[in-house]
Design an enzyme around this catalytic site. Structure first.
Site, PDB file in Angstrom:
ATOM      1  N   THR A  14       0.840  -1.207   0.000  1.00  0.00           N
ATOM      2  CA  THR A  14       0.000   0.000   0.000  1.00  0.00           C
ATOM      3  C   THR A  14       0.868   1.248   0.000  1.00  0.00           C
ATOM      4  O   THR A  14       0.607   2.218  -0.709  1.00  0.00           O
ATOM      5  CB  THR A  14      -0.922   0.016   1.229  1.00  0.00           C
ATOM      6  OG1 THR A  14      -1.612  -1.213   1.297  1.00  0.00           O
ATOM      7  CG2 THR A  14      -1.901   1.161   1.163  1.00  0.00           C
ATOM      8  N   CYS A  15       1.926   1.225   0.787  1.00  0.00           N
ATOM      9  CA  CYS A  15       2.828   2.364   0.871  1.00  0.00           C
ATOM     10  C   CYS A  15       3.435   2.653  -0.496  1.00  0.00           C
ATOM     11  O   CYS A  15       3.498   3.807  -0.937  1.00  0.00           O
ATOM     12  CB  CYS A  15       3.940   2.085   1.879  1.00  0.00           C
ATOM     13  SG  CYS A  15       3.336   1.446   3.453  1.00  0.00           S
ATOM     14  N   SER A  16       3.889   1.587  -1.162  1.00  0.00           N
ATOM     15  CA  SER A  16       4.592   1.749  -2.429  1.00  0.00           C
ATOM     16  C   SER A  16       3.668   2.042  -3.597  1.00  0.00           C
ATOM     17  O   SER A  16       4.009   2.805  -4.485  1.00  0.00           O
ATOM     18  CB  SER A  16       5.376   0.481  -2.776  1.00  0.00           C
ATOM     19  OG  SER A  16       6.304   0.174  -1.775  1.00  0.00           O
ATOM     20  N   LEU A  61       2.475   6.695  -1.217  1.00  0.00           N
ATOM     21  CA  LEU A  61       3.543   7.604  -1.649  1.00  0.00           C
ATOM     22  C   LEU A  61       3.315   8.153  -3.051  1.00  0.00           C
ATOM     23  O   LEU A  61       3.375   9.368  -3.259  1.00  0.00           O
ATOM     24  CB  LEU A  61       4.908   6.903  -1.517  1.00  0.00           C
ATOM     25  CG  LEU A  61       6.117   7.645  -2.048  1.00  0.00           C
ATOM     26  CD1 LEU A  61       6.272   8.999  -1.378  1.00  0.00           C
ATOM     27  CD2 LEU A  61       7.373   6.814  -1.811  1.00  0.00           C
TER      28      LEU A  61
END
Lengths: 222, 199
Positions: A108-110, A114
């Site tokens: 999710t972060c990648s 972000l």
């Protein structure tokens, strides 16, 4: 408590800087060479023990209207030099978007969090935001590599909360230590608008969920 | 105050030499040549380098040490951190380029381990193009290195608790050779070239 740690660090830093290089190579009697615990930096003349990563602070979770506690974050600048910045310097007299991810190189972060902020950077700037920063409990080397791998430009400042001090100070830890995913203690996902060091807007997720902390959500709210 | 600290961090070599000074009388791990690695660190597992998707499909399985060491000739090396200078530029390459020599000497696997999460280690291993030759494992909570007493606190460099730089040759779980750098910034005894001579 973060301030005490900062002072202790600065004290040690000054000591290290003023010691001649020759001294640094010798085992100094001031430093206990037997103990390999985190107190290896404690100096006999300094009453303050230096235990950064094991500060047993219990901080209330940050909320709107709070002033951000100070802490030291690190990053690699565009010239590939390792830099540190205090939260105070980062946020005083500025409008800052600060968003946190549980971990570099996680999905999710990648894939969403972000890149979402990178894509909306211009829109945020148009609304008067001075700095957009991504923060994670990862070291600065990992943050730099992650940013490069995702081809994120310089619109988003990748900040490392390497020891988790800032995350702990604002009460946003996400303890995944007993989970088999292998991440340890990280930060909860959040996005906040900070004006002159004071939290004006805070969208804090439960754990690593991704419901209210996206760039779109924040853009709508500011 | 912040400026003194940032000046310090700008010179990571100062930190490294400082840490070297503290550790100049680097003593010992809790293991030594002749120790049984498996019994010294029983009930410890490592996480094989993997992408998140691979983690999901394997239900985030971990690898017990017996699987890695029992009945095998293993060369293992540990380092402070993925994506950091010496680790990326010198340490891993010194094993990567020697892989054929290791195989010729009967080594079953070459293992790299660091206190990082398995996703970071995976991305790093792919970046270094070292995944074919070397098996990468994460020791995310340091439990493996803690059992071997090979942890070092690098909080001053904002890295947190990490492992020393070290290497070992392990045969069926018994340590035949063990090399630990005096300081994590150094790179002498733990290189692939050195341990190749010790097998």
């Amino acid at each position: 408590m973060a301030a005490t740690a900062a002072i202790s660090v600065a004290f040690a830093a000054r000591k290290l800087l003023t010691s001649s290089p020759r001294n640094l190579k010798q085992p100094l009697s001031l430093f206990s060479s037997q103990k390999r615990s985190s107190s290896f930096l404690s100096i006999s003349s300094a009453p303050l023990p230096l235990r950064f990563s094991t500060l047993p602070s219990i901080s209330a979770t940050i909320s709107v209207g709070d002033k951000l506690p100070d802490a030291t974050l690190s990053y690699f600048d565009s010239a590939d030099e390792l830099q540190t910045v205090s939260v105070a310097d980062l946020t005083s007299n500025k409008k800052v978007i600060l968003f946190a991810v549980p971990g570099a190189f996680t999905p999710t972060c990648s894939q969403k969090h972000l890149p979402g902020f990178a894509a909306k950077a211009a829109d945020f700037k148009a609304k008067g935001v001075d700095t957009i920063a991504c923060i994670s409990v990862n070291d600065a080397f990992v943050m730099k590599a992650w940013k490069k791998g995702l081809k994120i430009g310089d619109d988003v400042l990748m900040l490392s909360d390497g020891n988790g001090d800032f995350t702990r100070a604002i009460g946003c830890e996400l303890d995944l230590s007993d989970k088999p995913v292998g991440l340890g203690v990280r930060s909860r996902r959040y996005a906040m608008l900070v004006e002159n060091g004071v939290v004006k807007l805070l969208n804090l997720e439960e754990g690593g969920a991704f419901n209210v902390s996206s760039a779109e959500d924040l853009l709508k709210a500011i | 105050m912040a400026m003194a600290f940032s000046a310090l961090l700008k010179r990571t070599s100062v930190i490294n030499s400082a840490i070297g000074g503290f550790q100049a009388s680097r003593a010992f791990a809790s293991v030594a040549v002749g120790s049984d690695l498996i019994s010294a660190s029983s009930d410890v597992s490592l996480q094989r380098a993997r992408s998140w998707d691979e983690g999901v499909s394997s239900k985030f399985a971990t690898t017990p040490l017996t699987d890695i060491f029992k009945g095998k000739k293993v060369v293992i090396f540990g380092l402070p951190g993925a994506y950091t200078g010496v680790c990326s530029a010198q340490h891993v390459p010194s094993y990567n380029r020697n892989i054929d020599s290791f195989k010729r000497k009967g080594i079953d696997s070459v293992i790299c381990v660091a206190v990082n999460d398995p996703y970071t280690i995976n991305a790093w291993a792919e970046k270094l193009q070292a995944k074919e030759a070397i098996e990468f494992y994460g020791d995310f909570d340091g439990s493996f290195h803690k059992k071997l007493d090979l942890m070092i606190d690098l909080s001053a460099a904002l890295l947190g608790p990490r492992s020393h730089r070290w290497s070992a040759y392990v045969d069926d779980g018994k340590i035949k050779a063990l090399n630990i750098e005096k300081a994590p910034s150094e790179f002498d005894v733990s290189s692939g070239d050195v341990i190749l001579q010790q097998i």
